[in-house]
Design an enzyme around this catalytic site. Structure first.
Site, PDB file in Angstrom:
ATOM      1  N   ASN A   9       0.878  -1.171   0.000  1.00  0.00           N
ATOM      2  CA  ASN A   9       0.000   0.000   0.000  1.00  0.00           C
ATOM      3  C   ASN A   9       0.913   1.217   0.000  1.00  0.00           C
ATOM      4  O   ASN A   9       1.511   1.571   1.017  1.00  0.00           O
ATOM      5  CB  ASN A   9      -0.884  -0.035   1.249  1.00  0.00           C
ATOM      6  CG  ASN A   9      -1.829   1.147   1.328  1.00  0.00           C
ATOM      7  OD1 ASN A   9      -1.786   2.038   0.475  1.00  0.00           O
ATOM      8  ND2 ASN A   9      -2.668   1.154   2.343  1.00  0.00           N
ATOM      9  N   ARG A  84      -2.666  -2.176  -3.267  1.00  0.00           N
ATOM     10  CA  ARG A  84      -3.891  -1.423  -2.992  1.00  0.00           C
ATOM     11  C   ARG A  84      -3.876  -0.169  -3.877  1.00  0.00           C
ATOM     12  O   ARG A  84      -2.958   0.650  -3.792  1.00  0.00           O
ATOM     13  CB  ARG A  84      -3.936  -1.001  -1.529  1.00  0.00           C
ATOM     14  CG  ARG A  84      -5.161  -0.176  -1.262  1.00  0.00           C
ATOM     15  CD  ARG A  84      -5.068   0.534   0.062  1.00  0.00           C
ATOM     16  NE  ARG A  84      -6.273   1.315   0.274  1.00  0.00           N
ATOM     17  CZ  ARG A  84      -6.305   2.449   0.921  1.00  0.00           C
ATOM     18  NH1 ARG A  84      -5.211   2.945   1.445  1.00  0.00           N
ATOM     19  NH2 ARG A  84      -7.424   3.088   1.077  1.00  0.00           N
ATOM     20  N   HIS A 173     -13.044   2.198   0.917  1.00  0.00           N
ATOM     21  CA  HIS A 173     -12.967   1.150   1.958  1.00  0.00           C
ATOM     22  C   HIS A 173     -13.589  -0.157   1.460  1.00  0.00           C
ATOM     23  O   HIS A 173     -14.055  -0.974   2.264  1.00  0.00           O
ATOM     24  CB  HIS A 173     -13.719   1.560   3.248  1.00  0.00           C
ATOM     25  CG  HIS A 173     -13.067   2.658   4.028  1.00  0.00           C
ATOM     26  ND1 HIS A 173     -13.810   3.584   4.727  1.00  0.00           N
ATOM     27  CD2 HIS A 173     -11.772   2.955   4.258  1.00  0.00           C
ATOM     28  CE1 HIS A 173     -12.999   4.428   5.343  1.00  0.00           C
ATOM     29  NE2 HIS A 173     -11.748   4.074   5.069  1.00  0.00           N
ATOM     30  N   ARG A 232     -11.852  14.703   8.930  1.00  0.00           N
ATOM     31  CA  ARG A 232     -12.701  15.056   7.777  1.00  0.00           C
ATOM     32  C   ARG A 232     -14.122  15.359   8.237  1.00  0.00           C
ATOM     33  O   ARG A 232     -14.660  14.656   9.093  1.00  0.00           O
ATOM     34  CB  ARG A 232     -12.737  13.899   6.770  1.00  0.00           C
ATOM     35  CG  ARG A 232     -11.506  13.830   5.904  1.00  0.00           C
ATOM     36  CD  ARG A 232     -11.559  12.608   4.987  1.00  0.00           C
ATOM     37  NE  ARG A 232     -10.525  11.666   5.344  1.00  0.00           N
ATOM     38  CZ  ARG A 232     -10.491  10.397   4.936  1.00  0.00           C
ATOM     39  NH1 ARG A 232     -11.430   9.923   4.163  1.00  0.00           N
ATOM     40  NH2 ARG A 232      -9.502   9.606   5.303  1.00  0.00           N
TER      41      ARG A 232
END
Ligand code: AMP
Length: 394
Positions: A9, A84, A173, A232
């Protein structure tokens, strides 16, 4: 394929890795190269006996970091690499063996994820230079949500913005929602029915999954839509941008930065983006921490209730992610806001199911929709999808 899969990742200055055997019981080698390109660059990880290490890699780039990771493989040779990749746009509905056409397609979607896709691709290039003969597979955060119907993925905007510019809801996700809903289907008597999943970590999203297919999710064009997160904002009035620009003279970059980096739990509390610290401060009576907790949980409950409209039947809710797996308080608060759903939370099971434990939190004999905690395993899911992608090509 029996050889382990190396899961990568890659961010702009980091590489998270895990070497994952086909035997789920085999120990994983995992770690993180961080601060790449700076004098403080380093590799942190665990070896197969569970001991931690930190290795300085001053000024290392991605390729040098991958070579250092390779030396930490303890002689185990990966048979493939699973990457990923954050955004696959509408092009990728499942994992794909990386070749030039796949790289071109990922580059094309980079406009939708300008911070993530180029860094992911830099990781692919570095990995190809270090492992030139290994097959490399791209596993997308967005792919699982490509089963959403148009009523869930379209914004009520002019058609041309969708048709010409790909402006729609994609969701993220995906590997986590896919993993936990599939696992609940295996563990529960309900099977692959209708599940609401709540991935609550630094980033947070919910999803409605029926028969192992995503029918709706809370994140949208970008990972900013939906729930309150660590830093966020999640959903705000779409008129907010124009208002802040006109009234305060803020630029788009400033607004983007405030909504992504200074909002959420951090913005509401003025203290921290870390749920553990929010819980402590709220417990001590700190009003902004209490408010942050209240807004956070209310918005999760509201999102789950809204997403239940996507499901033909509701078999249960699944909590996962750092908060979902470890915070009995958040789970209790969220479920208390959904009394009409007929959940029956067993308080002692709720308190006991933390730190990587999985289980059903229902009171004995409960027949209604279930409550599950399932620790997510995004790396494991990426390794599994990598294997399936390669086996399907044989
Ligand atoms: P993740 O992004 O999945 O690693 O999750 C990070 C979030 O999980 C942070 O907000 C942490 O504060 C939260 N978290 C981790 N452990 C706990 C805990 N024991 N109680 C409450 N929140 C936790």
């Amino acid at each position: 394929m029996n050889a382990p899969v190396l899961v990568i990742n890659c961010g702009s200055s980091s590489i998270k890795y895990a070497l994952i055997d086909s035997d789920p019981e085999a120990p994983r080698l995992a770690g993180l190269a961080e601060r790449l390109g700076s004098p403080d660059a380093r590799l942190k990880g665990k070896n197969s006996s569970g001991e931690s290490f930190t290795q300085p890699l001053p000024d290392a780039d991605h390729t040098q970091a991958l070579n250092a990771i390779l030396e930490r493989m303890e002689g185990r040779v990966p048979g493939a690499v699973g990457h990923r990749i954050v955004h696959g746009g509408e092009h990728f509905t499942q994992a794909a063996l990386i070749d030039d056409s796949v790289i071109n397609a990922i580059e094309t979607t980079a406009a939708l994820a300008p911070l993530h896709n180029p860094a992911n691709l830099a990781g692919v290039a570095a990995t190809q230079s270090v492992f030139p003969t290994l097959p490399q597979v791209a596993v997308f955060d967005t792919a699982f949500h490509q089963t959403m119907p148009p009523r869930a993925y379209r914004y009520a905007l002019p058609e041309s913005l969708y048709a010409e510019h790909g402006i729609r809801r994609y969701g993220f996700h995906g590997t986590s929602h896919a993993f936990v809903s599939q696992r609940a289907g295996e563990l529960s008597t309900r099977g692959a029915g209708g599940w609401l999943t709540a991935h609550l970590g630094n980033g947070c999203s919910t999803s409605a999954v029926f028969n192992n297919q995503s029918l709706d999710t809370s994140m949208g064009l970008t990972p900013l839509e939906g729930l309150v997160m660590g830093t966020r904002s999640g959903d705000v009035d779409p008129g907010l941008h124009a208002h802040l620009h006109r009234q305060l003279g803020w630029t788009l970059d400033k607004i983007d930065s405030v909504l992504n980096k200074e909002s959420g739990l951090l913005g509401l509390s003025g203290l921290t983006n870390d749920m553990r610290e929010i819980e402590e401060a709220a417990e001590q009576g700190h009003p902004t921490a209490q408010l942050a907790m209240e807004v956070f949980c209310y918005r999760i409950a509201k999102s789950l209730a809204a997403l239940s409209c996507a499901l033909p039947q509701l078999d249960g809710v699944i909590f996962t992610g750092g908060i979902g797996e470890n915070s009995p308080i958040v789970r209790r608060n969220v479920l208390a806001l959904l009394p009409h759903f007929g959940f029956a939370l067993d308080d002692s099971a709720n308190e006991a199911t933390i730190r990587g434990k999985e289980g059903c939190l229902d009171s004995d004999g409960h027949q209604g929709p279930q409550v599950w905690v399932i620790p997510t395993d995004e790396e494991g899911r990426i390794a599994m999808e990598t294997r399936h992608c390669l086996e399907a090509r044989l």
